[in-house]
Design a protein around this motif. Structure first.
Motif, short mmCIF file in Angstrom:
data_model
loop_
_atom_site.label_atom_id
_atom_site.label_comp_id
_atom_site.label_asym_id
_atom_site.label_seq_id
_atom_site.Cartn_x
_atom_site.Cartn_y
_atom_site.Cartn_z
N SER A 17 48.07 71.65 96.54
CA SER A 17 48.39 71.27 95.16
C SER A 17 48.84 72.38 94.19
CB SER A 17 47.36 70.16 95.04
OG SER A 17 47.32 68.96 95.88
N LEU A 20 51.83 73.93 94.90
CA LEU A 20 52.89 72.95 94.54
C LEU A 20 52.91 73.16 92.89
CD1 LEU A 20 54.87 70.60 94.68
CD2 LEU A 20 53.11 69.14 94.55
N ALA A 25 55.84 75.12 88.20
CA ALA A 25 55.52 75.50 86.78
C ALA A 25 55.80 76.95 86.46
CB ALA A 25 54.08 75.04 86.45
N LYS A 26 55.93 77.71 87.42
CA LYS A 26 55.84 79.19 87.07
C LYS A 26 57.36 79.31 86.87
CE LYS A 26 52.73 81.10 86.93
NZ LYS A 26 51.59 81.20 85.67
N ARG A 27 57.57 80.38 85.94
CA ARG A 27 59.11 80.83 85.60
C ARG A 27 59.61 81.98 86.52
NH1 ARG A 27 59.59 80.81 79.25
NH2 ARG A 27 61.68 81.80 79.76
N ASN A 28 58.57 82.72 86.93
CA ASN A 28 59.02 83.88 87.56
C ASN A 28 59.12 83.59 88.90
OD1 ASN A 28 59.00 86.46 89.20
ND2 ASN A 28 58.11 87.33 87.32
N GLU A 96 64.24 79.60 84.84
CA GLU A 96 64.81 78.50 83.77
C GLU A 96 66.07 78.93 83.44
OE1 GLU A 96 62.13 77.59 80.71
OE2 GLU A 96 60.93 76.13 82.15
N LEU B 603 60.52 68.99 91.53
CA LEU B 603 59.53 68.00 90.99
C LEU B 603 60.15 66.34 91.30
CD1 LEU B 603 57.27 68.05 88.78
CD2 LEU B 603 58.86 67.25 87.08
N VAL C 24 48.44 81.46 90.78
CA VAL C 24 49.40 80.57 89.74
C VAL C 24 49.08 80.57 88.48
CG1 VAL C 24 49.85 79.30 91.71
CG2 VAL C 24 47.90 78.65 89.92
N LEU C 25 47.73 81.23 87.93
CA LEU C 25 47.54 81.24 86.47
C LEU C 25 47.51 82.55 85.89
CD1 LEU C 25 44.43 78.62 86.68
CD2 LEU C 25 46.71 78.14 86.02
N SER C 85 54.11 86.40 84.05
CA SER C 85 54.33 85.40 84.85
C SER C 85 54.14 84.14 83.81
CB SER C 85 53.56 85.27 86.05
OG SER C 85 53.56 84.03 86.55
N PRO C 86 55.02 83.75 82.96
CA PRO C 86 54.70 82.57 82.05
C PRO C 86 55.04 81.26 82.69
CG PRO C 86 56.66 83.85 81.51
CD PRO C 86 56.23 84.46 82.63
N SER C 87 54.57 80.27 82.21
CA SER C 87 54.58 78.87 82.64
C SER C 87 55.94 78.38 81.90
CB SER C 87 53.62 78.09 82.35
OG SER C 87 52.39 78.43 83.39
N GLY C 88 56.74 77.45 82.81
CA GLY C 88 57.88 77.05 82.26
C GLY C 88 57.80 75.70 81.73
N ARG C 89 58.72 75.00 81.25
CA ARG C 89 58.62 73.67 80.39
C ARG C 89 57.94 72.61 81.38
NH1 ARG C 89 64.85 73.49 78.78
NH2 ARG C 89 64.76 74.30 80.82
N LEU C 90 58.25 73.14 82.57
CA LEU C 90 57.61 71.61 83.48
C LEU C 90 56.06 71.82 83.86
CD1 LEU C 90 60.51 71.70 85.94
CD2 LEU C 90 60.10 69.92 84.27
N ARG C 91 55.39 72.80 83.12
CA ARG C 91 54.07 72.81 83.46
C ARG C 91 53.30 71.54 83.48
NH1 ARG C 91 49.27 75.39 80.88
NH2 ARG C 91 49.60 74.45 79.02
N PRO C 93 54.33 68.19 83.62
CA PRO C 93 54.42 67.26 84.80
C PRO C 93 54.31 67.96 85.96
CG PRO C 93 56.61 67.74 83.30
CD PRO C 93 55.52 68.49 82.75
N ALA C 94 54.45 69.16 86.03
CA ALA C 94 53.86 69.88 87.54
C ALA C 94 52.35 69.75 87.45
CB ALA C 94 54.23 71.12 87.49
N LEU C 97 51.59 65.88 88.46
CA LEU C 97 52.09 65.74 90.18
C LEU C 97 51.31 66.46 90.75
CD1 LEU C 97 54.58 64.69 91.44
CD2 LEU C 97 55.32 67.00 91.88
N GLY C 98 50.72 67.82 90.77
CA GLY C 98 49.93 68.29 91.73
C GLY C 98 48.66 67.40 91.61
#
Lengths: 103, 620, 165
Positions: A17, A20, A25-28, A96, B603, C24-25, C85-91, C93-94, C97-98
């Motif tokens: 998870s 996942l 979620a990450k952009r890079n 993105e 997603l 991831v963070l 490593s920024p998070s995107g727009r889908l943070r 929802p992701a 979902l996770g």
């Protein structure tokens, strides 16, 4: 407290998870690739746990893990090559901004 | 006789067509005369083979040669076989088609000499002959229909042979469209018969009609549908309007297609399906009435036409009406006998008209006259043909016309009187043309521009042969061969019917002589006396106007077509545009979902996986 | 013995989860890569607990040795370290979902009645894996060959992709 199959499976689920979340979620793009590696490793843990607790005589579980490793290695090589190629042409690895699949 | 002979009769002209189209026209442009020779050779060979067939048919018991059938196509459990019919009817038609076609091709050597479309002309003529022979030999309605349309196509191509003339192109289109109206009924009848009986085979249909399995209203409607095709092809009222216009084509084409063979195809069709017609009194009376009415109707128009070919065209319509009348009153043999005789003398008349045109450059009889001295051969043959069509004993027209009259007298007395009146009219209009063309003085201006010369031998020779045939063809026992009765050579004169018709014909000739040659009576004063009738006849009963202005412009263009246009515009296009517009709008909305970003897709994939797992947990 | 295994499992599990979360963070991509190495390494420890000795070694060699190095190379080549490593727009929802995915899987794992084998034989796995991989009858010779071809194709593909034109 005895460690059983469920513990490994839940560990695997948590790890999957997390991967996942990272992949979505990450952009890079490199981090996305890293997250996918984490997901694959989560699967590997589940495989080995199943081998250990359910079918220890058959080697199928371990053999599968080996194949996953092979595929993961190939995937990383090709994936990184793609990322570098995109970086060369577009000066970015921001997922993105890579939206060429749009209409 | 091997069955391949019948096939060869059809295929020889077809090979001629193929050779001319694909060898001579592309590769031997500067030797166009080869096309004529090939056509003549192939049709001559067909004629010889047809004679062989005729002899074999005469020898065969019941005058029918059994021929093998070939499986053509199998659809589900419906097997359609094709084959040829070789009976007395087909054999007679074969002789008519091949012999007239051969003579016309020889004549065309002279008439079409130097035309830039010489090879094309002979290619079409070969194709026409092939189609016509196929039509004659077909033993199956589907097969017959293919050739039926084939001759229609060739007719279209040949009427519009000089397609650079707008009138020719228009006439060709008119012929094609008007006959198509009749063909529609024919095709509907074929399909209707097939739906009811499951067969296209003419012999089987006859058997079914004979045992009564096919009868009543079904048979009547099918027969009337078939007859509508015949009406279109044979230019019977009310679909006759195309034939006079078809005279725009080269004159030998008129002689072959629009006098001797193709227009007779309608008569042949009714004769071929005669056993079917014979079991439906309503169909028979329809045929008889249409035929009898057309005979006198066209003859009245023929009285006042000034174009020699138009007179001959209306005469053809009238004579075809005779044949239909003969068939309709049950005289299969006499109807076909008249077809046989008519083919020769009418082809000859057209050739004569072509010969006259060759010399004077016009078809207008008001600008002719006095051609008897300049063109003795043309005059002599034209005279023989005119006497023959007028029904003067002992020329061929007498025998068949007398037979038709006798049958009409026995079965439909009212139609008999129409036919009798037509005898008089026929004699009158033919001799009107004859006297105006060949008698008196030349009225076409100075003869220096057009030196009046007899046509070349290549044109005179076939005319002479046809003249001989026009005399003797009536002596042949065709009627008896086809199952009718024959008359003795002199005893035929003993019947009062024959004497009356001879008298009427003689009166017609006399009247024409009085008006146009001796001028005992003034044409002008006669015209004044019968002014309304004259207008009616010369405007052709306003039928062209009726069709053009009322049917085509009002009903079709303003009514049906406008409605179709509206439907097309609003409903069909509306539906299509609506679907397209809806799709575009939907696409514009939905494409927002397609961000192009892999992660959004990922997603979605995982949402889908979750949904599947949820389904398993809940329902599994 | 059991207690030792349990203690090491909990320590390793905590390390794995922590380092994976760090991957991831963390905004610093290079640090994330280093935590990825740590994560791979501790997973090798899990393999040891599960007595998959060969896989543990392979894990260290392939993931820690090769893949991690590749990723660090990629980071350096793309020079994206400063943007992090920024998070995107889908943070969000992701994240949802996770969590949902995790809940589902935990529910499945807990609710399933696993047919666990009580007697677990203790043995070295290397030769057993070798036999499973290379024995012709019921082994995995054909997939192994295909995997070799796959690796070759991946190498060639990677070279073609990054070649300077």
């Amino acid at each position: 407290m005895v460690v059983g199959l469920e513990h490994f499976l839940i560990l695997s689920a948590i790890l999957f998870s997390i991967g996942l979340y990272g992949a979505l979620a990450k952009r890079n793009a490199v981090v996305i690739l890293m997250s996918i590696e984490i997901m694959l490793n989560a699967v590997n843990i589940a495989m080995v746990a199943f081998w250990r607790y359910i079918a220890p005589v058959l080697m199928t579980g371990q053999v599968f893990v080996i194949f996953i490793m092979v595929v993961a290695a190939a995937e990383v090589a090709v994936g990184l090559a793609i990322i570098i190629a995109i970086y060369r042409s577009r000066e970015t690895v921001d997922a993105e901004q890579i939206d060429l699949m749009k209409w | 006789m091997p069955p391949e002979v019948a096939l060869a009769i059809i295929l020889l002209p077809f090979f001629s067509f193929v050779i001319i189209s694909f060898v001579i026209r592309p590769f031997l442009k500067n030797r166009p005369q080869l096309s004529g020779y090939i056509t003549i050779a192939s049709i001559g060979a067909s004629l010889l083979l047809s004679m062989w067939v005729l002899i074999e048919v005469i020898k065969a018991p019941g005058h029918v040669l059994p021929m093998p059938d070939y499986q053509w196509l199998v659809v589900g459990d419906i097997a359609i076989s094709i084959g040829v019919t070789l009976d007395s009817l087909a054999a007679v038609m074969l002789i008519v088609v091949t012999s007239v076609s051969l003579l016309v091709q020889i004549y065309s050597q002279g008439y079409m000499h130097g035309d830039p479309g010489y090879s094309r002309y002979f290619a079409f003529m070969s194709l026409f002959t092939c189609s016509m022979l196929g039509l004659v030999l077909a033993d199956n309605l589907l097969f017959l229909y293919v050739f039926w349309e084939g001759v229609g196509l060739c007719s279209y191509l040949l009427i519009g042979f000089w397609f650079h003339k707008p009138e020719a192109a228009r006439a060709a289109t008119k012929a094609f469209v008007v006959t198509r109206i009749g063909d529609f009924g024919f095709l509907a009848a074929i399909l209707f018969l097939f739906a009811k009986t499951g067969t296209f085979d003419i012999g089987e249909l006859h058997q079914l009609a004979l045992i009564g399995a096919l009868g009543g209203t079904v048979l009547t409607w099918a027969a009337i549908g078939v007859f509508s095709g015949a009406v279109g092809k044979s230019a019977q009222f009310p679909l006759h309007t195309w034939l006079p216009d078809a005279m725009e084509g080269p004159t030998p084409v008129s002689a072959l297609i629009h006098a001797a063979t193709m227009v007779a195809a309608g008569v042949y069709l009714v004769a071929r399906l005669f056993p079917m017609f014979a079991h439906s009194p309503q169909a028979m009376i329809t045929v008889a009435i249409i035929g009898g009415f057309t005979a006198i109707f066209a003859a009245t128009i023929g009285l006042v036409m000034n174009d020699i070919k138009w007179v001959l065209a209306y005469s053809t319509i009238s004579q075809l009406g005779y044949m239909m009348l003969g068939l309709g009153v049950g005289g299969l043999a006499v109807g076909i006998f008249h077809l046989f005789n008519h083919a020769f003398f009418k082809a000859l008349l057209f050739m004569g008209a072509g010969s006259v045109n060759h010399a004077t450059g016009t078809f207008d009889i008001r600008e002719m006259g006095g051609l008897r001295k300049a063109m003795p051969w043309t005059f002599a043959t034209f005279l023989i043909a005119s006497l023959s069509i007028a029904g003067i004993w002992p020329l061929s027209g007498f025998w068949s016309k007398e037979g038709i009259l006798a049958h009409a007298w026995a079965h439909q007395p009212i139609l008999f009187f129409l036919a009798m009146a037509t005898v008089f009219l026929t004699a009158f209009y033919m001799f009107r043309v004859l006297f105006l063309t060949f008698g008196g003085e030349y009225r076409g201006g100075s003869s220096d521009a057009h030196p009046l010369r007899e046509s070349p031998l290549v044109m005179i020779l076939p005319m002479a042969l046809l003249a001989i045939l026009s005399v003797i063809s009536g002596w042949l026992p065709i009627s008896g061969f086809l199952g009718g009765e024959s008359h003795g050579f002199f005893s035929a004169l003993a019947s009062p019917l024959a004497l009356v018709s001879l008298l009427l014909a003689a009166l017609g000739i006399l009247l024409a002589y009085a008006l146009y040659s001796a001028r005992w009576l003034s044409v002008e004063s006669l015209r004044q006396t019968f002014a309304p009738l004259h207008t009616l006849f010369s405007r052709k009963y306003w039928l062209d106007e009726l069709y053009e202005r009322v049917f085509v412009m009002r009903i079709l263009v303003d009514g049906l077509f406008a409605a179709c246009h509206w439907f097309d515009d609003q409903v069909i296009d509306g539906a299509v545009n609506g679907i397209a517009g809806g799709t575009v709008t939907a696409g514009r909305v939905i494409r927002r979902l397609q961000t192009g970003q892999l992660q959004a897709y990922g997603l979605a994939i995982f949402i889908g996986i979750l949904a599947i797992v949820a389904c398993f947990l809940i329902f599994g | 013995m059991e207690t030792g295994i349990a203690i090491s499992f909990w320590i390793l599990a905590a390390l794995i989860i922590a380092s994976a979360l760090a991957v991831v963070l963390l905004r610093n991509i290079f640090h994330a890569a280093l935590f990825l190495v740590l994560c791979f390494f501790t997973i090798a420890g899990i393999f040891v607990i599960l007595s998959a000795d060969f896989l543990a070694a392979a894990q260290v060699l392939i993931y820690v040795g090769a893949i991690a190095v590749l990723i660090i190379f990629a980071i350096m080549l793309t020079r994206e370290t400063q943007r992090g490593s920024p998070s995107g727009r889908l943070r969000l929802p992701a994240l949802m979902l996770g969590l949902l995915f995790l809940a589902t899987m935990v529910f499945v794992v807990v609710s399933t009645d696993w047919q666990v084998i009580k007697e677990i034989p203790d043995q070295a796995t290397t030769s057993a894996i070798a036999q499973a991989l290379f024995s012709g009858e019921e082994g995995f010779v054909l997939p192994l060959e295909i995997a070799a071809a796959l690796l070759l194709a991946a190498i060639i593909g990677a070279i073609v992709l990054v070649r300077e034109r």
